[in-house]
Design a protein around this motif. Structure first.
Motif, PDB file in Angstrom:
ATOM      1  N   ARG A 138       0.845  -1.193   0.000  1.00  0.00           N
ATOM      2  CA  ARG A 138       0.000   0.000   0.000  1.00  0.00           C
ATOM      3  C   ARG A 138       0.880   1.242   0.000  1.00  0.00           C
ATOM      4  NH1 ARG A 138      -2.799   0.277   6.046  1.00  0.00           N
ATOM      5  NH2 ARG A 138      -0.898   0.687   7.233  1.00  0.00           N
ATOM      6  N   ILE A 139       0.392   2.253  -0.687  1.00  0.00           N
ATOM      7  CA  ILE A 139       1.015   3.570  -0.654  1.00  0.00           C
ATOM      8  C   ILE A 139       0.430   4.312   0.541  1.00  0.00           C
ATOM      9  CG2 ILE A 139       1.474   5.669  -1.986  1.00  0.00           C
ATOM     10  CD1 ILE A 139       2.620   3.065  -3.143  1.00  0.00           C
ATOM     11  N   GLN A 140       1.180   5.232   1.094  1.00  0.00           N
ATOM     12  CA  GLN A 140       0.757   5.930   2.306  1.00  0.00           C
ATOM     13  C   GLN A 140      -0.683   6.432   2.189  1.00  0.00           C
ATOM     14  OE1 GLN A 140       2.910   9.519   3.154  1.00  0.00           O
ATOM     15  NE2 GLN A 140       2.524   9.403   5.354  1.00  0.00           N
ATOM     16  N   GLY A 141      -1.523   6.023   3.168  1.00  0.00           N
ATOM     17  CA  GLY A 141      -2.898   6.482   3.227  1.00  0.00           C
ATOM     18  C   GLY A 141      -3.887   5.660   2.428  1.00  0.00           C
ATOM     19  N   GLU A 142      -3.407   4.681   1.648  1.00  0.00           N
ATOM     20  CA  GLU A 142      -4.301   3.875   0.830  1.00  0.00           C
ATOM     21  C   GLU A 142      -4.586   2.533   1.495  1.00  0.00           C
ATOM     22  OE1 GLU A 142      -2.727   3.443  -3.054  1.00  0.00           O
ATOM     23  OE2 GLU A 142      -2.740   5.591  -3.511  1.00  0.00           O
ATOM     24  N   HIS A 143      -5.483   1.751   0.862  1.00  0.00           N
ATOM     25  CA  HIS A 143      -5.791   0.414   1.343  1.00  0.00           C
ATOM     26  C   HIS A 143      -4.740  -0.577   0.838  1.00  0.00           C
ATOM     27  CE1 HIS A 143      -9.648   1.653   2.946  1.00  0.00           C
ATOM     28  NE2 HIS A 143      -9.981   2.194   1.772  1.00  0.00           N
ATOM     29  N   TRP A 144      -4.668  -1.736   1.524  1.00  0.00           N
ATOM     30  CA  TRP A 144      -3.765  -2.793   1.082  1.00  0.00           C
ATOM     31  C   TRP A 144      -4.235  -3.358  -0.254  1.00  0.00           C
ATOM     32  CZ3 TRP A 144       0.825  -3.447   3.110  1.00  0.00           C
ATOM     33  CH2 TRP A 144       1.061  -3.094   4.450  1.00  0.00           C
ATOM     34  N   ARG A 145      -3.280  -3.631  -1.134  1.00  0.00           N
ATOM     35  CA  ARG A 145      -3.573  -4.214  -2.446  1.00  0.00           C
ATOM     36  C   ARG A 145      -2.730  -5.474  -2.627  1.00  0.00           C
ATOM     37  NH1 ARG A 145      -2.226   1.306  -5.512  1.00  0.00           N
ATOM     38  NH2 ARG A 145      -2.290   0.023  -7.417  1.00  0.00           N
ATOM     39  N   GLU A 146      -3.381  -6.545  -3.040  1.00  0.00           N
ATOM     40  CA  GLU A 146      -2.682  -7.814  -3.235  1.00  0.00           C
ATOM     41  C   GLU A 146      -1.939  -7.803  -4.568  1.00  0.00           C
ATOM     42  OE1 GLU A 146      -3.677 -12.440  -4.352  1.00  0.00           O
ATOM     43  OE2 GLU A 146      -5.201 -11.267  -3.294  1.00  0.00           O
ATOM     44  N   LEU A 147      -0.680  -8.249  -4.533  1.00  0.00           N
ATOM     45  CA  LEU A 147       0.084  -8.377  -5.768  1.00  0.00           C
ATOM     46  C   LEU A 147       0.226  -9.841  -6.181  1.00  0.00           C
ATOM     47  CD1 LEU A 147       1.589  -6.796  -7.941  1.00  0.00           C
ATOM     48  CD2 LEU A 147       3.690  -7.080  -6.606  1.00  0.00           C
ATOM     49  N   SER A 148       0.378 -10.747  -5.191  1.00  0.00           N
ATOM     50  CA  SER A 148       0.523 -12.162  -5.536  1.00  0.00           C
ATOM     51  C   SER A 148       0.185 -13.026  -4.328  1.00  0.00           C
ATOM     52  CB  SER A 148       1.952 -12.462  -6.001  1.00  0.00           C
ATOM     53  OG  SER A 148       2.050 -13.778  -6.496  1.00  0.00           O
ATOM     54  N   THR A 149      -0.318 -14.238  -4.591  1.00  0.00           N
ATOM     55  CA  THR A 149      -0.578 -15.242  -3.557  1.00  0.00           C
ATOM     56  C   THR A 149       0.082 -16.546  -3.979  1.00  0.00           C
ATOM     57  OG1 THR A 149      -2.665 -14.241  -2.856  1.00  0.00           O
ATOM     58  CG2 THR A 149      -2.336 -16.564  -2.329  1.00  0.00           C
ATOM     59  N   ILE A 150       0.791 -17.177  -3.036  1.00  0.00           N
ATOM     60  CA  ILE A 150       1.554 -18.389  -3.325  1.00  0.00           C
ATOM     61  C   ILE A 150       1.071 -19.517  -2.417  1.00  0.00           C
ATOM     62  CG2 ILE A 150       3.860 -19.439  -3.313  1.00  0.00           C
ATOM     63  CD1 ILE A 150       3.480 -17.353  -5.477  1.00  0.00           C
ATOM     64  N   ASP A 151       0.836 -20.685  -2.989  1.00  0.00           N
ATOM     65  CA  ASP A 151       0.485 -21.875  -2.216  1.00  0.00           C
ATOM     66  C   ASP A 151       1.677 -22.266  -1.342  1.00  0.00           C
ATOM     67  OD1 ASP A 151      -0.042 -24.583  -1.368  1.00  0.00           O
ATOM     68  OD2 ASP A 151      -1.459 -24.779  -3.024  1.00  0.00           O
ATOM     69  N   ALA A 152       1.426 -22.565  -0.063  1.00  0.00           N
ATOM     70  CA  ALA A 152       2.506 -22.933   0.851  1.00  0.00           C
ATOM     71  C   ALA A 152       3.219 -24.206   0.418  1.00  0.00           C
ATOM     72  CB  ALA A 152       1.964 -23.096   2.268  1.00  0.00           C
ATOM     73  N   ALA A 153       2.584 -25.014  -0.426  1.00  0.00           N
ATOM     74  CA  ALA A 153       3.243 -26.219  -0.936  1.00  0.00           C
ATOM     75  C   ALA A 153       4.488 -25.874  -1.742  1.00  0.00           C
ATOM     76  CB  ALA A 153       2.274 -27.029  -1.790  1.00  0.00           C
ATOM     77  N   VAL A 154       4.515 -24.673  -2.323  1.00  0.00           N
ATOM     78  CA  VAL A 154       5.676 -24.252  -3.109  1.00  0.00           C
ATOM     79  C   VAL A 154       6.904 -24.095  -2.212  1.00  0.00           C
ATOM     80  CG1 VAL A 154       6.593 -22.410  -4.585  1.00  0.00           C
ATOM     81  CG2 VAL A 154       4.226 -23.144  -4.839  1.00  0.00           C
ATOM     82  N   LEU A 155       6.688 -23.834  -0.920  1.00  0.00           N
ATOM     83  CA  LEU A 155       7.795 -23.654   0.012  1.00  0.00           C
ATOM     84  C   LEU A 155       8.150 -24.927   0.768  1.00  0.00           C
ATOM     85  CD1 LEU A 155       6.347 -20.705  -0.177  1.00  0.00           C
ATOM     86  CD2 LEU A 155       7.783 -20.206   1.773  1.00  0.00           C
TER      87      LEU A 155
END
Length: 491
Positions: free
Chosen positions: A458-475
């Motif tokens: 998030r940029i200052q004062g804005e809401h959170w924005r999702e960029l990516s989600t990763i399955d925990a199986a990848v780790l």
């Protein structure tokens, strides 16, 4: 004692535990591999509440982790085993007012291939374990891993695993101060299953020498086995009911259990600490952790280990008792860290950028972090725009080694938020960008559960924005290390 202990007692990147009782207080140490400071020390008065009080390898020049690199070793079934060098399987013991740690430094060769490595066994000591003042290492020359110490009738013995085509347990007598062998090493046990017999500890009880070992490798077939002898030099007879303990072939939540250390509490009751993983639907986001369970050890008999318990729905509950509040103790770096790059004050961190990337196999990038301690939660960081134009990029990462790291950050030159995910052991690579202009600051959040990891900004004062989600199986891999949240900075 410890009627309400909760597992894991040391959560997150806490494998190969060893423990001893010193003046009524329990002290525990874990492997740390490529992380500096190395060999974390935990303290507890009751086996319930644990505090990270220091690290035994804690000053530059004490030893080098420059070749604590990580190789990828393919198995016949196509699975990749991820093998990291550095500090393996310490043992902690206390004798005549002095606390000793014996450990192996696994030094990978220039090819970074399995088999191209050498090992250094070393001993460090302190007269005040709470002070953090540990000696320089005393190195003794014998190939192998997982050394242990036994003080017996004025003599000092070392047991360790000699690797090679066979993993076998040797015993040798040493001059502790000089770091030299007094008696030639002798093979004392080839193991029960005769597969990856390692992690030896000897306990003298009721006129017997009991030899506890790990077998089966540190993954799905991991187990504890035992043998005993009337002489420390053998011959050792195997327990007819081996394995002494294993989760292999069960549906228990805690799997891969093994590599343990038996000990007595202040009342003489026996316990064991061992490593294990929390496995749910093929995912194990935390890696190898430290678990505790009671033991019944009858006179002249064999120990009976109670099943390791850990509630599946416990969420963060097992972790909240671990006190990691000493900031200087909890922060970690990679290999031979250049500490003049960093300035940490409360929750503010200043790092000097470097050309070394997270993917570097043997250098130390500009990187400061802490072990992931909770099963579910968030990690956040805020970056402030530099006063002058700069090509620097920085952000928030989940890091395991040079082959496996997941980063969300900001490139001040390209003026974009960037996600980069890499796991070469799974042939996974993913990049995603979003152009964003930062006027003052940009924040990053990593929200994690057993199932997935979500990377947001998030940029200052804005809401959170999702960029990516990763399955925990990848780790989730066949590996030695655990997850670290860190702030990398690069040019």
């Amino acid at each position: 004692m410890a009627a309400t202990y909760q597992n894991p007692i040391i959560p997150g990147f806490a494998p190969d535990p060893s423990i001893c009782l010193i003046d009524g207080t329990f002290f525990l140490v874990n492997s740390s591999f490529h992380i500096y400071p190395g060999l974390p020390i935990y303290m507890s008065d009751n086996l319930i509440e644990w505090k990270h009080i220091g690290n035994a390898i804690n000053r530059p020049g004490q030893l080098s982790l420059a070749r604590a690199t990580t190789y990828l070793a393919p198995w016949d079934d196509g699975t990749i085993m991820v093998g990291t060098g550095g500090l393996y399987a310490p043992t902690i013991r206390h004798h005549n007012g002095i606390t000793y740690i014996i450990c192996t430094n696994v030094i990978h060769g220039p090819s970074n291939e399995p088999g191209d490595e050498r090992t250094e066994q070393f001993i460090i000591h302190t007269t005040d374990i709470r002070s953090g003042k540990w000696s320089d290492p005393i190195v003794f020359d014998f190939p192998g891993i997982d050394p242990s110490l036994l003080f017996d009738d004025g003599r000092v013995y070392v047991q360790l695993c000699k690797t090679g085509p066979e993993f076998q347990i040797y015993n040798l007598e040493i001059d502790l101060l000089a770091g030299r062998m007094v008696a030639e090493p002798a093979l004392i046990w080839t193991g029960w299953k005769k597969g990856y017999t390692e992690g030896p500890h000897i306990y003298k009880k009721d006129g017997w020498y009991y030899l506890l070992c790990a077998e089966g490798g540190t993954f799905r077939y991991h187990m504890l086995s035992m043998a005993r002898s009337k002489s420390i030099w053998g011959p050792y007879e195997a327990f007819e009911m081996n394995p002494l303990y294993t989760a292999s072939g069960t549906t228990q939540y805690v799997q891969n259990t093994g590599h343990g250390d038996l000990f007595q509490d202040r009342n003489g009751k026996w316990w064991v600490v061992m490593l294990g993983i929390r496995s749910k639907e093929g995912r194990s986001i935390m890696g190898r952790e430290t678990f505790l369970t009671p033991v019944d050890w009858p006179c002249d008999g064999w120990p009976i280990i109670e099943p390791v318990t850990c509630r599946k729905d416990s969420g963060v509950a097992p972790n909240h008792r671990l006190d990691d509040s000493l900031a200087a103790v909890a922060w970690v770096y990679l290999r031979d860290a250049k500490l003049d790059r960093y300035h940490i004050r409360d929750t503010h961190i200043t790092l000097r950028a470097d050309l070394v990337e997270l993917a570097s196999p043997d250098e130390s990038p500009a990187f400061v972090g802490q072990r992931q301690r909770r099963l579910e939660g968030t990690a956040t960081v805020t970056l402030y725009k530099p006063q002058h134009s700069t090509p620097v990029h920085a952000g928030l990462s989940l890091y395991k080694d040079e082959h496996r790291h997941f980063t969300i950050g900001y490139d001040f030159h390209q003026q974009q938020v960037v996600f980069k995910g890499l796991n070469q052991a799974k042939r996974f690579s993913h990049t995603k960008t979003e152009r964003v202009e930062v006027q003052h600051s940009v924040s990053f959040k990593l929200a994690y559960t057993e199932a997935c990891l979500q990377f947001l900004f998030r940029i200052q004062g804005e809401h959170w924005r999702e960029l990516s989600t990763i399955d925990a199986a990848v780790l989730t891999d066949y590996d030695f290390t655990g997850p670290i949240f860190c702030c990398p900075v690069g040019d």
